[in-house]
Write a protein that holds these residues in place. Structure first.
Motif, PDB file in Angstrom:
ATOM      1  N   GLU A  38      -3.349   7.105   8.794  1.00  0.00           N
ATOM      2  CA  GLU A  38      -3.929   6.439   7.617  1.00  0.00           C
ATOM      3  C   GLU A  38      -3.520   7.160   6.339  1.00  0.00           C
ATOM      4  O   GLU A  38      -3.195   6.512   5.335  1.00  0.00           O
ATOM      5  CB  GLU A  38      -5.449   6.395   7.723  1.00  0.00           C
ATOM      6  N   SER A  39      -3.532   8.486   6.388  1.00  0.00           N
ATOM      7  CA  SER A  39      -3.145   9.269   5.212  1.00  0.00           C
ATOM      8  C   SER A  39      -1.692   9.020   4.832  1.00  0.00           C
ATOM      9  O   SER A  39      -1.368   8.888   3.650  1.00  0.00           O
ATOM     10  CB  SER A  39      -3.365  10.768   5.469  1.00  0.00           C
ATOM     11  N   LEU A  40      -0.815   8.948   5.829  1.00  0.00           N
ATOM     12  CA  LEU A  40       0.592   8.665   5.549  1.00  0.00           C
ATOM     13  C   LEU A  40       0.769   7.278   4.945  1.00  0.00           C
ATOM     14  O   LEU A  40       1.559   7.094   4.008  1.00  0.00           O
ATOM     15  CB  LEU A  40       1.431   8.802   6.817  1.00  0.00           C
ATOM     16  N   ALA A  41       0.042   6.301   5.475  1.00  0.00           N
ATOM     17  CA  ALA A  41       0.119   4.941   4.934  1.00  0.00           C
ATOM     18  C   ALA A  41      -0.377   4.914   3.484  1.00  0.00           C
ATOM     19  O   ALA A  41       0.226   4.259   2.625  1.00  0.00           O
ATOM     20  CB  ALA A  41      -0.680   3.971   5.795  1.00  0.00           C
ATOM     21  N   LEU A  42      -1.456   5.630   3.212  1.00  0.00           N
ATOM     22  CA  LEU A  42      -1.971   5.709   1.840  1.00  0.00           C
ATOM     23  C   LEU A  42      -0.956   6.384   0.929  1.00  0.00           C
ATOM     24  O   LEU A  42      -0.728   5.942  -0.202  1.00  0.00           O
ATOM     25  CB  LEU A  42      -3.301   6.466   1.805  1.00  0.00           C
ATOM     26  N   TRP A  43      -0.355   7.470   1.406  1.00  0.00           N
ATOM     27  CA  TRP A  43       0.639   8.195   0.618  1.00  0.00           C
ATOM     28  C   TRP A  43       1.810   7.276   0.270  1.00  0.00           C
ATOM     29  O   TRP A  43       2.251   7.227  -0.881  1.00  0.00           O
ATOM     30  CB  TRP A  43       1.129   9.417   1.390  1.00  0.00           C
ATOM     31  N   GLU A  44       2.312   6.546   1.270  1.00  0.00           N
ATOM     32  CA  GLU A  44       3.432   5.637   1.035  1.00  0.00           C
ATOM     33  C   GLU A  44       3.067   4.555   0.030  1.00  0.00           C
ATOM     34  O   GLU A  44       3.862   4.205  -0.845  1.00  0.00           O
ATOM     35  CB  GLU A  44       3.899   5.017   2.346  1.00  0.00           C
ATOM     36  N   ARG A  45       1.866   4.015   0.158  1.00  0.00           N
ATOM     37  CA  ARG A  45       1.422   2.998  -0.801  1.00  0.00           C
ATOM     38  C   ARG A  45       1.306   3.602  -2.197  1.00  0.00           C
ATOM     39  O   ARG A  45       1.711   2.991  -3.188  1.00  0.00           O
ATOM     40  CB  ARG A  45       0.094   2.390  -0.369  1.00  0.00           C
ATOM     41  N   GLY A  46       0.767   4.797  -2.268  1.00  0.00           N
ATOM     42  CA  GLY A  46       0.651   5.477  -3.558  1.00  0.00           C
ATOM     43  C   GLY A  46       2.008   5.710  -4.209  1.00  0.00           C
ATOM     44  O   GLY A  46       2.171   5.517  -5.419  1.00  0.00           O
TER      45      GLY A  46
END
Length: 72
Positions: A38-46
């Motif tokens: 989830e953190s990686l997905a958030l980072w990529e979206r950010g």
């Protein structure tokens, strides 16, 4: 680092919308508690949102520069 795929949803956002979503993503990351995935997905979206904001700002800089070069 691999290129990210274009995201039509993010590409359609105004500067204000992208900035607001970026603030939310950063808040979620700072709050912690998300899984690594989830953190990686958030980072990529950010990253994609930050890129969109930069595109808007660069466009504004170019428009201002062009306006300055125009005779009044």
């Amino acid at each position: 680092m691999p290129e990210t795929k274009p995201d039509p949803e993010i590409d359609a956002l105004s500067y204000e919308e992208a900035r607001e979503q970026l603030v939310l993503v950063v808040g979620k990351l700072e709050a912690g508690g998300a899984s690594l995935e989830e953190s990686l997905a958030l980072w990529e979206r950010g990253e994609a949102l930050a890129k969109r904001c930069e595109e808007w700002l660069e466009g504004a800089r170019k428009r201002l520069a062009a306006a300055r070069d125009q005779p009044l």
